[in-house]
Write a protein that holds these residues in place. Structure first.
Motif, PDB file in Angstrom:
ATOM      1  N   ILE A   1      -3.593  31.123   0.345  1.00  0.00           N
ATOM      2  CA  ILE A   1      -4.032  30.884   1.943  1.00  0.00           C
ATOM      3  C   ILE A   1      -4.700  31.675   2.304  1.00  0.00           C
ATOM      4  CG2 ILE A   1      -2.650  30.379   4.179  1.00  0.00           C
ATOM      5  CD1 ILE A   1      -0.034  29.782   2.659  1.00  0.00           C
ATOM      6  N   ALA A   2      -4.574  32.921   1.942  1.00  0.00           N
ATOM      7  CA  ALA A   2      -5.721  33.778   2.636  1.00  0.00           C
ATOM      8  C   ALA A   2      -7.304  33.581   2.034  1.00  0.00           C
ATOM      9  CB  ALA A   2      -5.066  35.268   2.154  1.00  0.00           C
ATOM     10  N   GLU A   3      -7.463  32.970   1.031  1.00  0.00           N
ATOM     11  CA  GLU A   3      -8.442  32.683   0.163  1.00  0.00           C
ATOM     12  C   GLU A   3      -9.036  31.372   0.518  1.00  0.00           C
ATOM     13  OE1 GLU A   3      -8.144  33.781  -3.780  1.00  0.00           O
ATOM     14  OE2 GLU A   3      -8.107  35.917  -3.347  1.00  0.00           O
ATOM     15  N   ARG A   4      -8.265  30.648   1.435  1.00  0.00           N
ATOM     16  CA  ARG A   4      -8.740  29.198   1.774  1.00  0.00           C
ATOM     17  C   ARG A   4     -10.204  28.938   2.022  1.00  0.00           C
ATOM     18  NH1 ARG A   4      -6.591  31.778   5.842  1.00  0.00           N
ATOM     19  NH2 ARG A   4      -7.332  31.336   8.324  1.00  0.00           N
ATOM     20  N   ARG A   5     -10.545  27.809   1.838  1.00  0.00           N
ATOM     21  CA  ARG A   5     -11.832  27.467   2.188  1.00  0.00           C
ATOM     22  C   ARG A   5     -12.419  27.971   3.592  1.00  0.00           C
ATOM     23  NH1 ARG A   5     -10.825  23.204  -1.470  1.00  0.00           N
ATOM     24  NH2 ARG A   5     -10.492  21.799   0.160  1.00  0.00           N
ATOM     25  N   PRO A   6     -13.360  28.162   4.013  1.00  0.00           N
ATOM     26  CA  PRO A   6     -13.725  28.492   5.344  1.00  0.00           C
ATOM     27  C   PRO A   6     -13.784  27.144   6.168  1.00  0.00           C
ATOM     28  CG  PRO A   6     -15.568  29.092   3.943  1.00  0.00           C
ATOM     29  CD  PRO A   6     -14.335  28.686   3.226  1.00  0.00           C
ATOM     30  N   GLN A   7     -13.535  27.213   7.483  1.00  0.00           N
ATOM     31  CA  GLN A   7     -13.579  25.888   8.271  1.00  0.00           C
ATOM     32  C   GLN A   7     -14.827  25.771   8.823  1.00  0.00           C
ATOM     33  OE1 GLN A   7     -10.584  23.995   8.581  1.00  0.00           O
ATOM     34  NE2 GLN A   7     -10.002  25.478   6.935  1.00  0.00           N
TER      35      GLN A   7
ATOM     36  N   ARG B   1       0.694  -1.176  -0.121  1.00  0.00           N
ATOM     37  CA  ARG B   1      -0.065  -0.079   0.164  1.00  0.00           C
ATOM     38  C   ARG B   1       0.990   1.338  -0.176  1.00  0.00           C
ATOM     39  NH1 ARG B   1      -5.190  -1.200   1.025  1.00  0.00           N
ATOM     40  NH2 ARG B   1      -5.898   0.759   1.655  1.00  0.00           N
ATOM     41  N   TYR B   2       0.630   2.220  -0.765  1.00  0.00           N
ATOM     42  CA  TYR B   2       1.088   3.583  -1.087  1.00  0.00           C
ATOM     43  C   TYR B   2       0.235   4.548  -0.629  1.00  0.00           C
ATOM     44  CZ  TYR B   2       5.578   1.523  -2.932  1.00  0.00           C
ATOM     45  OH  TYR B   2       6.917   1.265  -3.091  1.00  0.00           O
ATOM     46  N   GLU B   3       0.826   5.495  -0.166  1.00  0.00           N
ATOM     47  CA  GLU B   3       0.135   6.765   0.330  1.00  0.00           C
ATOM     48  C   GLU B   3       0.089   7.614  -1.233  1.00  0.00           C
ATOM     49  OE1 GLU B   3       0.874  10.478   2.709  1.00  0.00           O
ATOM     50  OE2 GLU B   3      -0.394   9.076   4.041  1.00  0.00           O
ATOM     51  N   CYS B   4      -1.134   8.047  -1.704  1.00  0.00           N
ATOM     52  CA  CYS B   4      -1.163   8.759  -2.941  1.00  0.00           C
ATOM     53  C   CYS B   4      -2.024   9.723  -2.956  1.00  0.00           C
ATOM     54  CB  CYS B   4      -1.721   7.689  -4.114  1.00  0.00           C
ATOM     55  SG  CYS B   4      -1.818   8.570  -5.691  1.00  0.00           S
ATOM     56  N   ARG B   5      -1.682  10.888  -3.179  1.00  0.00           N
ATOM     57  CA  ARG B   5      -2.525  12.235  -3.268  1.00  0.00           C
ATOM     58  C   ARG B   5      -3.437  12.258  -4.392  1.00  0.00           C
ATOM     59  NH1 ARG B   5       1.143  16.856  -2.203  1.00  0.00           N
ATOM     60  NH2 ARG B   5       2.683  15.442  -3.157  1.00  0.00           N
ATOM     61  N   GLU B   6      -4.711  12.424  -4.404  1.00  0.00           N
ATOM     62  CA  GLU B   6      -5.472  12.890  -5.445  1.00  0.00           C
ATOM     63  C   GLU B   6      -6.337  14.017  -5.271  1.00  0.00           C
ATOM     64  OE1 GLU B   6      -7.890   9.643  -7.064  1.00  0.00           O
ATOM     65  OE2 GLU B   6      -6.155   8.510  -7.841  1.00  0.00           O
ATOM     66  N   GLY B   7      -6.068  15.258  -5.868  1.00  0.00           N
ATOM     67  CA  GLY B   7      -6.841  16.464  -5.536  1.00  0.00           C
ATOM     68  C   GLY B   7      -5.907  16.834  -4.260  1.00  0.00           C
TER      69      GLY B   7
ATOM     70  N   ILE C   1      -3.113  23.875   4.562  1.00  0.00           N
ATOM     71  CA  ILE C   1      -2.488  24.015   3.267  1.00  0.00           C
ATOM     72  C   ILE C   1      -2.746  22.738   2.527  1.00  0.00           C
ATOM     73  CG2 ILE C   1      -0.217  24.423   2.148  1.00  0.00           C
ATOM     74  CD1 ILE C   1      -1.123  26.746   3.874  1.00  0.00           C
ATOM     75  N   ALA C   2      -2.348  21.547   3.061  1.00  0.00           N
ATOM     76  CA  ALA C   2      -2.574  20.333   2.221  1.00  0.00           C
ATOM     77  C   ALA C   2      -3.757  19.960   1.737  1.00  0.00           C
ATOM     78  CB  ALA C   2      -1.935  19.296   3.177  1.00  0.00           C
ATOM     79  N   GLU C   3      -5.147  20.197   2.703  1.00  0.00           N
ATOM     80  CA  GLU C   3      -6.364  19.817   2.177  1.00  0.00           C
ATOM     81  C   GLU C   3      -7.467  20.911   1.886  1.00  0.00           C
ATOM     82  OE1 GLU C   3      -7.688  17.457   5.653  1.00  0.00           O
ATOM     83  OE2 GLU C   3      -5.804  16.183   5.549  1.00  0.00           O
ATOM     84  N   ASP C   4      -7.008  21.913   2.311  1.00  0.00           N
ATOM     85  CA  ASP C   4      -7.995  23.157   2.005  1.00  0.00           C
ATOM     86  C   ASP C   4      -7.607  24.171   1.030  1.00  0.00           C
ATOM     87  OD1 ASP C   4      -9.652  21.859   3.833  1.00  0.00           O
ATOM     88  OD2 ASP C   4      -8.980  23.025   5.504  1.00  0.00           O
ATOM     89  N   THR C   5      -6.452  23.995   0.250  1.00  0.00           N
ATOM     90  CA  THR C   5      -5.955  24.899  -0.708  1.00  0.00           C
ATOM     91  C   THR C   5      -5.496  24.103  -1.922  1.00  0.00           C
ATOM     92  OG1 THR C   5      -3.692  25.083  -0.080  1.00  0.00           O
ATOM     93  CG2 THR C   5      -5.254  26.333   1.161  1.00  0.00           C
TER      94      THR C   5
END
Length: 348
Positions: free
Chosen positions: A342-348, A37-43, A315-319
């Motif tokens: 970063i300033a325009e990141r999705r609101p939490q 198993r490998y960790e892979c980032r999509e999006g 940074i990793a998940e919301d931008t």
């Protein structure tokens, strides 16, 4: 005599650099790419796959790394295994290698290969745990290798050393017609047999043995990372907040005038962190634990660096910066662009 064989798990940016350095010094480098198993980032999100991605396979082939079919084949062939994985995968990786090394047939199959020191009996495997994890996890991983492989064997199953890599991946530099390698520092702790083959490997990889105590090198690595990656986290907060108030140019100008060294470190860190943020989240949590457990800060470390971990998770998940790769940068190549995203990141 056969070449010294080094197994690397896995072939990310640092693993690739280490593999190229070793290959340049006539080491045989092997890895495992299928059936695991490998960790892979999509999006912006990670998911596990049952085989290496095309991107990982391209890295492996580009460096002339030999692919082996299983973890057991890796521990049979290898004289050294370097674990260079995201911190969240470190314990599982050690468990996999320990399990493969403990299989009943592994010992006899290893013995069928000649020892690189020409000893009558082949030396035990060296496992170099090089991930950014706290001392507690280093000790837990060492325990997985403690039991002898047979009733007639004595001592631990293999040579376990904990540590970390400080600096950028190895790269070649040419100056005045001469090619040299720029190398990071590899700090290790634990009791190790300084046989000639290990001493040579230590010179190639720029290894420094800092303590006989497991966990000491991990603490050193995280103490260093706390300053460098911690400064980058503070810079992210500062730059993105100034950007929201349309004051980033003024902030950067003041830094250049009154603290140019800080300006250089901060801007370099923010520009370079995007492809690594997903790894640094867990590293920050490890730093917090280290400061509390080893430094006696009684929760202060967790509070501070837990907050920094959340910055890197964001940074990793919301931008869109979470989609960046070291060898293929698109966004965040200037501090202004990174701060804007970063300033325009999705609101939490």
């Amino acid at each position: 005599m056969r070449p010294v064989t080094v197994g690397i798990v896995s072939i990310g940016d640092m693993g690739l650099g280490m593999a190229r350095l070793l290959k340049a010094h006539d080491y045989r480098v092997v890895t495992v790419a299928e059936g695991r198993r490998y960790e892979c980032r999509e999006g912006n999100h990670g998911r596990a796959l049952t085989a290496a991605s095309e991107h990982t396979l391209a890295r492996i082939h580009s460096a002339g790394i030999e692919i082996l079919p299983s973890d057991q084949a890796l521990v049979i062939q290898a004289d050294y295994v370097l674990s260079i994985v995201p911190p969240r995968n470190a314990v599982a990786t050690a468990g996999r290698i320990a399990e493969a090394y403990a299989q009943p047939s592994t010992g006899s199959l290893r013995e069928a290969l000649e020892d690189v020191e020409s000893k009558p009996k082949r030396s035990k495997l060296y496992y170099l745990e090089l991930n950014a994890v706290p001392a507690r996890l280093a000790s837990e991983m060492a325990a997985q290798f403690d039991e002898p492989t047979t009733t007639t064997d004595s001592g631990p199953r293999c040579h376990f050393l904990d540590g970390g890599i400080i600096g950028a991946p190895p790269w070649q530099s040419t100056q005045d017609g001469r090619t040299t390698w720029k190398r990071p520092s590899v700090v290790l702790s634990g009791v190790v047999d300084l046989a000639p083959a290990f001493a040579t490997l230590a010179e190639v990889l720029n290894i420094k043995l800092v303590s006989p105590r497991i966990g000491a090198a991990s603490t050193l690595k995280l103490s260093f990372a706390a300053l460098t990656k911690g400064l980058t986290a503070l810079s992210i907060l500062s730059f993105s907040t100034a950007q929201k108030e349309s004051m980033l140019p003024e902030l950067l100008a003041l830094l250049e005038e009154y603290s140019p060294r800080t300006a250089a470190l901060a801007t370099h860190g923010v520009i370079g962190m995007s492809p690594k943020a997903y790894r640094w989240e867990d590293e920050m949590r490890g730093i917090g634990e280290t400061f509390d457990a080893e430094g006696g800060w009684n929760g202060v470390g967790t509070d501070v660096y837990g907050g920094f971990a959340e910055i890197y998770r964001t940074i990793a998940e919301d931008t869109v910066l979470g989609e960046e790769r070291v060898e293929h940068r698109v966004r965040g190549m200037t501090v202004e662009d990174a701060a804007q995203i970063i300033a325009e990141r999705r609101p939490q």
